[in-house]
Design a protein around this motif. Structure first.
Motif: not given
Lengths: 114, 114
Positions: B10-12, B80-85, B107-114
């Motif tokens: 996970h990555l926030i 340059s992360l955006e919410l849509g990423d 297993p994947g990496t779940r990325l959450t951009v706030l």
């Protein structure tokens, strides 16, 4: 252009019954591979079964079989004797020489009812 | 367990930031693929490497880049992360690049951009 179409967004099946998940593909290549993957709610993608375009026999892997109809460009997944653990998203995918990448369908959500 | 490892799980992070996702393929696999899975776009192929060289490119944004190192692990850099990423990013590996080589997913990496 290469394209995979899965027209069933959601399917329900009674436990112990068989279910067919539809997949049609579009390619002008003569050689290609067709794959099915399962994605449970936990998120991982699990490889289920493979069919080559030149394979004359339908592929089978345990309770999974692939109903390959080349002339109709369809590669339906058949799950026999459904189990509760089969509830998941199922993705059909294709790989062809053109583009040299995997193309995935939008998936079918399968729910197995006790 | 597919044998493909991805870190972190996970990555926030915040908009405008840069992150690096890491993938180690299965032992013996030379090919690595990156995918983005979001609710509205489905499973999108980003890029493929084979033995250190780029082999195929899909819908990868210019803000994204990847590489495969001599030890065959791969990194996907998102800047340059955006919410849509915000999405689930999968790495997959296969032995080769033929039509008949199935991919095995991490297993994947779940990325959450706030």
């Amino acid at each position: 252009a290469q394209k995979i179409t899965q027209t069933q967004p959601g399917m329900f099946v009674q436990e112990k019954e068989a279910v067919t998940l539809d997949c049609t593909y579009d390619t002008s290549d003569q050689s290609y591979g067709l794959f099915w993957y399962k994605q449970p709610s936990s998120g991982e993608m699990i490889f289920l079964i493979y069919q080559g375009s030149y394979d004359e026999q339908n592929a089978t892997e345990g309770r999974y079989s692939l109903n390959f109809q080349k002339a109709r460009k369809s590669a339906n997944l058949v799950i026999s004797a459904s189990q509760l653990g089969d509830s998941a998203m199922y993705f059909c995918a294709m790989r062809a020489n053109t583009g040299n990448q995997f193309y995935f369908g939008t998936g079918t959500s399968l729910t197995v009812i006790p | 367990d597919s044998g493909v490892t991805q870190t972190p799980k996970h990555l926030i992070t915040a908009t405008g930031q840069r992150v690096t996702l890491r993938c180690s393929p299965r032992s013996g696999d030379l090919s690595v693929y990156w995918y983005q899975q979001s609710l509205d776009q489905g499973l999108q192929f980003l890029i493929q490497y084979y033995n250190g060289e780029e082999r195929a490119k899909g819908n990868i944004l210019e803000r994204f880049s990847a590489q495969q190192f001599p030890d065959l692990h791969s990194e996907l850099n998102l800047s340059s992360l955006e919410l849509g990423d915000s999405a689930l990013y999968f790495c997959a590996s296969s032995v080769g690049t033929t039509l008949y080589n199935e991919q095995f997913f991490g297993p994947g990496t779940r990325l959450t951009v706030l």
